[in-house]
Design an enzyme around this catalytic site. Sequence first.
Site, PDB file in Angstrom:
ATOM      1  N   GLY A  86       0.750  -1.238   0.000  1.00 12.99           N
ATOM      2  CA  GLY A  86       0.000   0.000   0.000  1.00 12.99           C
ATOM      3  C   GLY A  86       0.780   1.287   0.000  1.00 12.99           C
ATOM      4  CG  HIS A  93      -4.208  -1.848  -2.740  1.00 10.47           C
ATOM      5  ND1 HIS A  93      -3.827  -0.596  -2.309  1.00 10.47           N
ATOM      6  CD2 HIS A  93      -3.128  -2.356  -3.376  1.00 10.47           C
ATOM      7  CE1 HIS A  93      -2.582  -0.355  -2.669  1.00 10.47           C
ATOM      8  NE2 HIS A  93      -2.127  -1.401  -3.326  1.00 10.47           N
TER       9      HIS A  93
END
Length: 148
Positions: A86, A93
Amino acid sequence: MPTLFTRIIDGEIPGRFVWADDRAVVLLTIAPITAGHALVVPRAEVEQLTDAPDDLLAHLSVVAKTVGLAQRAAWDAPRAALLVAGFEIPHLHLHVLPAWDESSLSFANARSDVPPAELDEAAERLRDALRAAGHGAHVPADLTSPAL
């Protein structure tokens, strides 16, 4: 300002969607480490893992497990890997990918030269595996839309 993932979810930027529900979407990355490398992304803009409410993180984990099982089936992989980094996009995510060995876990092996047709084929392969596993209700009708 909306994040890159919000812009993809909103249809401003194209994406290859394989899963959608009211809290999360799953799309293929454009720089996969292995074929079928997908990103589990919350619809809500949560900057990083430690900012996520527990119930959202639990949901994302269940979706990641479901996608990982489909990836193992679709690519006959011995493992499904889950990575959380990330640093490149400030929107949580989870990277889920079929894995065969430790090199399957290194972003140094990500490919940015994958032809669009190959990415489309991987997305359809994963979508088919999700449907075959009984998750058709979460597979968007259109590869390019996160809507069900």
